[in-house]
Scaffold this motif. Sequence first.
Motif, PDB file in Angstrom:
ATOM      1  N   ASP A 158      39.973  43.809  35.692  1.00  0.00           N
ATOM      2  CA  ASP A 158      39.198  42.901  34.838  1.00  0.00           C
ATOM      3  C   ASP A 158      39.959  42.580  33.553  1.00  0.00           C
ATOM      4  N   PRO A 185      41.987  39.961  30.990  1.00  0.00           N
ATOM      5  CA  PRO A 185      41.808  38.543  30.654  1.00  0.00           C
ATOM      6  C   PRO A 185      43.041  37.684  30.911  1.00  0.00           C
ATOM      7  N   GLN A 220      45.024  42.186  38.444  1.00  0.00           N
ATOM      8  CA  GLN A 220      44.338  41.606  37.287  1.00  0.00           C
ATOM      9  C   GLN A 220      42.824  41.576  37.513  1.00  0.00           C
ATOM     10  N   GLU A 221      42.408  41.175  38.708  1.00  0.00           N
ATOM     11  CA  GLU A 221      40.982  41.097  39.002  1.00  0.00           C
ATOM     12  C   GLU A 221      40.345  42.480  39.086  1.00  0.00           C
ATOM     13  N   TYR A 232      46.519  47.053  27.532  1.00  0.00           N
ATOM     14  CA  TYR A 232      45.583  47.828  28.341  1.00  0.00           C
ATOM     15  C   TYR A 232      46.324  48.995  29.018  1.00  0.00           C
TER      16      TYR A 232
END
Length: 687
Positions: A430, A432, A426-427, A558
């Motif tokens: 990027d 949400p 997730q990081e 995504y």
Amino acid sequence: MADPASYKPARQDIPTNPGVYRFRDEHGRVIYVGKAKNLRNRLSSYFAPLHQLSPKTRAMVTTAAAVQWTVVGSEFESLQLEYTWIKEFSPRFNIAYRDDKSYPYLAITMSELVPRAMVMRGDKKPGNRYFGPYSQAWAIRETLDALLRVFPVRTCTKGVFQRAERTGRPCLLAHIDKCSAPCVGTISREDHRALAEDLCRFMSGHAKPYIRELGRQMQEASERMDFETAAARRDDVVALEKAFERNTVVLADNTDADFFALAEDELEAAVQVFYVRGGRIRGQRGWITEKVEEVSTGELVEHLLQQAYGEATVELNQTQRRGRRVAQQGSQDTVAKHRRTAELAYRQDTIPRTVYVSTEPEQAPELENWLSELRGSRVTISVPQRGDKAQLLETVSENARQALALHKSRRAGDLTTRSASLQQLQEALDLPDALMRIECYDISHVQGTNVVASMVVFEDGLPRKGEYRKFSITGDAARDDTASMYDVIHRRFTRHLEQQRKAAERGVTSGEVTADQADEDNGRVFAYPPNLVIVDGGPPQVAAAQRALDDLGITDVYVVGLAKRLEEVWLPDDEFPLILPRASEGLYLLQRVRDEAHRFAIKFHREKRSKSMTVSTLDAVPGLGPAKHKALMKHFGSIKKLRAATVDEIAQVKGFGPGLAERVVAALGGGEAPSAAVDVGTGELLD
């Protein structure tokens, strides 16, 4: 991130000799150690344009801030120096093998005046003899208990031994004849050491002479009517045979060799080794490594042998230094003599005459010279091609494959690891929202025929196999992979939007599907949409998937692509890929999801190809039209059952006579098999 041009040395300043080089980071820490036949050629390759470097090399050179080198006299010396520096600095970008578990050994402390036998784990100490490692601790404990009948070596701790010396009272083991009690002088220390040396020789594979000698003593005692002694020798023979038979006989009695095999994927490798002494498997050990640099299988094997036998180098050097100190002190001459004897035995036992590997290592001649120097006699490295040795190596390879699968399964099943991988991903991307649901798509075909796609689903980092889907692709969508990917994504999310519309009409929350609604949709429903869509491929496949979502007006899903060759993560409209660290749990999760989609697509493709091959075979049968073909399938239910049917069973189908039934059986089971034959029952390729 450092610019490699800031510390790039001038080409003419780099020597062309063999040598070893070190990359250091901005804090002076060594992050990579390598060797080269020609330092100039090797180092120059690291300073090519960044886009031409592999992701792993790119990460290393941008982390480094300086490079140094040391010239040596030969490739053999560079091999030795490289291992020494890797052991000293533990560079983060070098391959590091680690044990996949803690193995027990049988240790004989020959470095002590009064040797002790014990089962131990952990680091080895110089001068002692070690046998194993063994996969089960109870097995070696039972073996040691049986051996103590014949070789009653002390097993007590140093404190117990010293207390018995002070009090003059031996422990219980001496009373039950499982210790010769050197603590109270029942046996001299020299004779006790001889017992320990006999135990070492027995464990080294030289068991038959002891068994024969005990058999002779039993026979002599029986002939002179000393039946009590004969019974004791008989029990000793049984104990030794039991201990000797624990290790499987695999090769000739004079075979001393180590068998190394390796199983790998893009991120990790598992290694297994079988230690064969006296023709028997005396021990087994395993390692797991993460590929933090781009290396070939031969280079992996080279680093493996360096680490496996490099430990022997360190321990031998420690033994030699301690022996010299004892000699300089002019005391404990007996201990120093025993240390030298133990060192020679350690050389011969730790490094065998032959090392068999599944893939020939890089710089095999230099490795052979290095091992020969350590052992004190000739050592060869080879890849067995046939016979018993090749069969044993295949067994070791299967163990390596199982070890890698078990490691990946345990890693995927660990809750903490799964949580870390989802958070890292997730990081890195990027995103949400937390990655509650991930879907991955893969296309499978053979030269544009039987084009299929798979969709696999992972929730909370675990597969949801009940929600996997398969897609058949025809028409213009099957012309290439990008068109196929667009078609699959468009169909899947068109279905999702349709379900959203129906859910709104029914007044339920999007994504909630009841059993009645599933029946209304003929059971073909998708759950809530994913946070992330992964496609197997690079920029073209990612662009096709994103275009399908854009055409449908979907903006909350995504898309990323994972290119298999270099494990690069591609995002839509990005010119350069995202490079995740090789040891990243996030990259490991991406790889696992992609591999599962690939497996599922291949399985479906084989099933479809199998059916099409069988159908085309039946189409060639004279007198078998579409109606009779349909009748056959309705009667038997599957191609597998039809293939297994007899002429009489097929003749019972309406419209079939004996002649037509015989032609069907001949078409399915007779004649020449097509090339690349497929089992219609399992969908697997046949040899």
